[in-house]
Design a protein around this motif. Structure first.
Motif, mmCIF file in Angstrom:
data_model
loop_
_atom_site.group_PDB
_atom_site.id
_atom_site.type_symbol
_atom_site.label_atom_id
_atom_site.label_comp_id
_atom_site.label_asym_id
_atom_site.label_seq_id
_atom_site.Cartn_x
_atom_site.Cartn_y
_atom_site.Cartn_z
ATOM 1 N N GLU A 199 0.801 -1.213 0.000
ATOM 2 C CA GLU A 199 0.000 0.000 0.000
ATOM 3 C C GLU A 199 0.844 1.277 0.000
ATOM 4 O OE1 GLU A 199 -3.344 2.001 -0.682
ATOM 5 O OE2 GLU A 199 -3.130 -0.198 -0.659
ATOM 6 N N PRO A 200 1.925 1.373 0.800
ATOM 7 C CA PRO A 200 2.757 2.581 0.697
ATOM 8 C C PRO A 200 3.294 2.811 -0.719
ATOM 9 C CG PRO A 200 3.289 1.397 2.708
ATOM 10 C CD PRO A 200 2.356 0.521 1.921
ATOM 11 N N ALA A 201 3.631 1.733 -1.422
ATOM 12 C CA ALA A 201 4.118 1.878 -2.802
ATOM 13 C C ALA A 201 3.000 2.356 -3.722
ATOM 14 C CB ALA A 201 4.686 0.554 -3.302
ATOM 15 N N TRP A 202 1.779 1.867 -3.511
ATOM 16 C CA TRP A 202 0.642 2.367 -4.293
ATOM 17 C C TRP A 202 0.475 3.870 -4.089
ATOM 18 C CZ3 TRP A 202 -2.212 0.264 -8.070
ATOM 19 C CH2 TRP A 202 -2.250 -1.135 -8.218
ATOM 20 N N GLN A 203 0.567 4.314 -2.844
ATOM 21 C CA GLN A 203 0.386 5.730 -2.546
ATOM 22 C C GLN A 203 1.513 6.567 -3.157
ATOM 23 O OE1 GLN A 203 -2.414 6.841 -1.236
ATOM 24 N NE2 GLN A 203 -3.083 4.693 -1.144
ATOM 25 N N GLN A 204 2.745 6.042 -3.100
ATOM 26 C CA GLN A 204 3.873 6.767 -3.689
ATOM 27 C C GLN A 204 3.711 6.891 -5.206
ATOM 28 O OE1 GLN A 204 7.647 5.454 -2.169
ATOM 29 N NE2 GLN A 204 8.822 6.410 -3.826
#
Length: 330
Positions: free
Chosen positions: A312-317
């Motif tokens: 999820e952090p990578a999706w947001q980035q």
């Protein structure tokens, strides 16, 4: 060597950013890899004699009558042009560049033909090579059309080579079940769907006589003992496979919708999205400056390909980087 995705060390050097600070979206490899089981202790000690259980498991999983394990489909791509006398070869374009590269190295008369023109090219070649679904564009050709081409080519001793490396989420489109007929070869990859690219394992489905010739050319011990054991577990784990197919289809659609929300109309499959991009180098640089490594295509398929973010952090980035690009270019 040709340029490929997954070259994260190159990104780290070019942008002076440590490896651990990158999100690598430059391949179409599943970021949620199969949980590798422990291997038997002697897997690292013994010469890797072929375990017949592995091709049996592959035949059951891929629905093919006969399959040969190889050290990644790359091994087959490099060997197949040497199994035929020089002739006329058509490779669908754009597609995985290694196909055209190797058919062009062994005396064959090579042409690269756009997908929309392949039907007219079948009568002008002895070998036709197609990726289905295509890498990088995601283009697809109906199985009925491919089988008709295979019959036409086989009638004059030709081949249809179908690279289904990204076909694990689209089993209804696979030609594996038909690969026992002369002249049809189907390539499958364990690295993409199972997220085990480092295993270096793939399979070729074809008529047994052709598989015997390919095996003789590749020689003994082509697949390591640990790779055989890990692949046998992965190919037999139907529960993991079913859950992962559903997960990847959802995430592939999420990626497509994310791109669409930023004005990017993309095509692809469950594992990646691609689009033609007039400012491809600028987009690539924009993402790299934000720690996201994407696949840049400069030539035949000028554009960008993105794989799935791993968490999820990578999706947001990724979303924030796309929003910034959109604001700067609208």
């Amino acid at each position: 060597m040709l340029e490929h995705g997954g070259n994260l060390r190159e990104a780290a050097r070019a942008y002076d950013r440590p490896l651990e600070q990158w999100i690598d979206l430059s391949t179409g490899i599943n970021p949620h890899w199969y949980p590798v089981p422990a291997t038997t202790p002697n897997a690292w000690h013994r010469l890797p004699e072929a375990d017949p259980a592995l091709p049996d498991a592959a035949c059951a999983y891929y629905g093919a009558p006969a399959m040969l394990p190889v050290a990644g489909t790359q091994a087959a791509i490099q060997a197949l042009p040497r199994l035929r006398a020089p002739g006329r070869v058509v490779v669908a374009a754009p597609s995985y560049a290694e196909h055209a590269h190797h058919w062009g190295q062994h005396g064959h008369q090579l042409r690269q033909v756009p997908y929309a023109q392949l039907n007219d090219a079948v009568d002008e070649c002895e070998v036709l090579v197609v990726c289905n679904p295509n890498n990088p564009t995601g283009a697809r050709i109906a199985p009925e059309q491919l089988l008709a081409w295979a019959e036409t080519l086989a009638a004059r001793g030709g081949w249809l080579v179908v690279d289904e490396a990204f076909g694990d989420t689209e089993d209804a489109a696979s030609l594996g079940a038909y690969a026992g007929q002369p002249g049809l070869l189907v390539l499958r990859s364990v690295g993409k769907f199972f997220g085990l690219a480092g295993l270096r394992l793939g399979f070729v489905a074809a008529h047994p006589t052709l598989l015997e010739k390919l095996a003789a050319m590749l020689g003994p011990w082509t697949v390591s003992g640990p790779a055989q054991q890990v692949a046998l577990a992965a190919l037999s784990d139907t529960g993991w496979q079913q859950a992962m197919r559903a997960r990847l289809k959802n995430q592939g659609e999420r990626l497509r919708q994310l791109l669409a929300s930023c004005g990017i109309a993309s095509t692809g499959c469950a594992l990646f999205q691609w689009w033609p991009e007039a400012r491809a180098e600028d987009f690539h640089r924009h993402m790299a400056e934000r720690g996201i490594w994407v696949r840049l295509f400069r030539h035949a398929a000028r554009g960008i390909r993105l794989g799935l973010p791993p968490n999820e952090p990578a999706w947001q980035q990724l979303e924030q980087a796309l929003i910034a690009w959109n604001k700067e270019n609208t």
